[in-house]
Design an enzyme around this catalytic site. Sequence first.
Site, mmCIF file in Angstrom:
data_model
loop_
_atom_site.group_PDB
_atom_site.id
_atom_site.type_symbol
_atom_site.label_atom_id
_atom_site.label_comp_id
_atom_site.label_asym_id
_atom_site.label_seq_id
_atom_site.Cartn_x
_atom_site.Cartn_y
_atom_site.Cartn_z
ATOM 1 C CG ASP A 22 -6.635 38.037 -3.356
ATOM 2 O OD1 ASP A 22 -5.394 38.267 -3.023
ATOM 3 O OD2 ASP A 22 -6.905 37.494 -4.349
ATOM 4 C CG ASP A 30 -1.178 37.499 5.825
ATOM 5 O OD1 ASP A 30 -0.722 36.510 5.125
ATOM 6 O OD2 ASP A 30 -0.280 38.397 6.393
ATOM 7 C CG ASN A 44 -5.309 29.809 -6.982
ATOM 8 O OD1 ASN A 44 -4.772 29.439 -7.728
ATOM 9 N ND2 ASN A 44 -5.533 31.348 -7.102
ATOM 10 C CE1 TYR A 68 5.874 30.651 -7.100
ATOM 11 C CE2 TYR A 68 6.970 29.277 -8.562
ATOM 12 C CZ TYR A 68 5.682 29.792 -8.097
ATOM 13 O OH TYR A 68 4.475 29.540 -8.703
ATOM 14 C CE LYS A 107 3.421 27.909 -5.686
ATOM 15 N NZ LYS A 107 1.937 28.009 -5.667
#
Length: 283
Positions: free
Chosen positions: A40, A70, A97, A162, A166
């Site tokens: 993370d 990153d 994730n 977004y 996705k």
Amino acid sequence: MSHPAMSSDHVAVITGGASGIGLAAALRFAGLGMKVCIADIGADRLAEAAKKLAAVAPRGETSIMTMTVDISRRNDVVALEGAVQKRFGGTDILMNNAGIQPGSKMFGPEDNWQRILGVNLWGVVHGSQVFAPFMIERGRPGLIINTGSKQGITTPPGDPAYNVSKAGVKAFTEALQHELRNAPGCQVTAHLFIPGFVFTPLSAHGRVEKPAAAWTPEQTADFMIERVSMGDFYVLCPDNDVPRSLDERRILWAAGDIVENRPPLSRWHKDYADAFAAFVKGK
């Protein structure tokens, strides 16, 4: 019964693992006796998450690893894979994730689009492409779990970058699973994880209490583990507001825009409002 990859001493790597669904999944895997690496950004966040993981891991902090990464940068992901190999010997579960949702507009700044696509889509591509060959070579059951979104399937208006990211994750993960199932001797499978409304830092928007409609990250991670263990590719999660039956009708209607030659996003088109309402009711 859990998936054989979710076994004691096996290794799970989770991006976006310092909070939310990623941390909830990491806690479940650590509790099973797995070695866990969370990747993370934010050293303080990673350190706090590591303490929580060590507290539930049978061997404590010796089985927990953190790394600042990153995922939009392929070299960072290559370094992550190498570090996990050096520390734990390899990877059995990869959970791509990490994701961001700062909001976007169709004609908004390009930098915003680049960052969203870089993390949400390229992060999944990088993780899968870098880790999968070594996971296959490992020669035992493995999982690649990519976090998508219902917005990548029904693509509602309001946040186009977004949705594009996705939708790309969905298409990529479908292609990845096709490749894996046709690779000789491969015991690694890919899965598209599709959460519902989950109360996480990504969705909180300043709220401190979970809305009644939302699931907790723990509920969502448990559902994911159950359905992946059952062999589901599409892990379509409900929540306290939208049951699976409604998700199914929304998805079918979205696909029907092409088949029925309706306008795109007709679910939000005033001329089709009544027809959509009737469709949802099964009429």
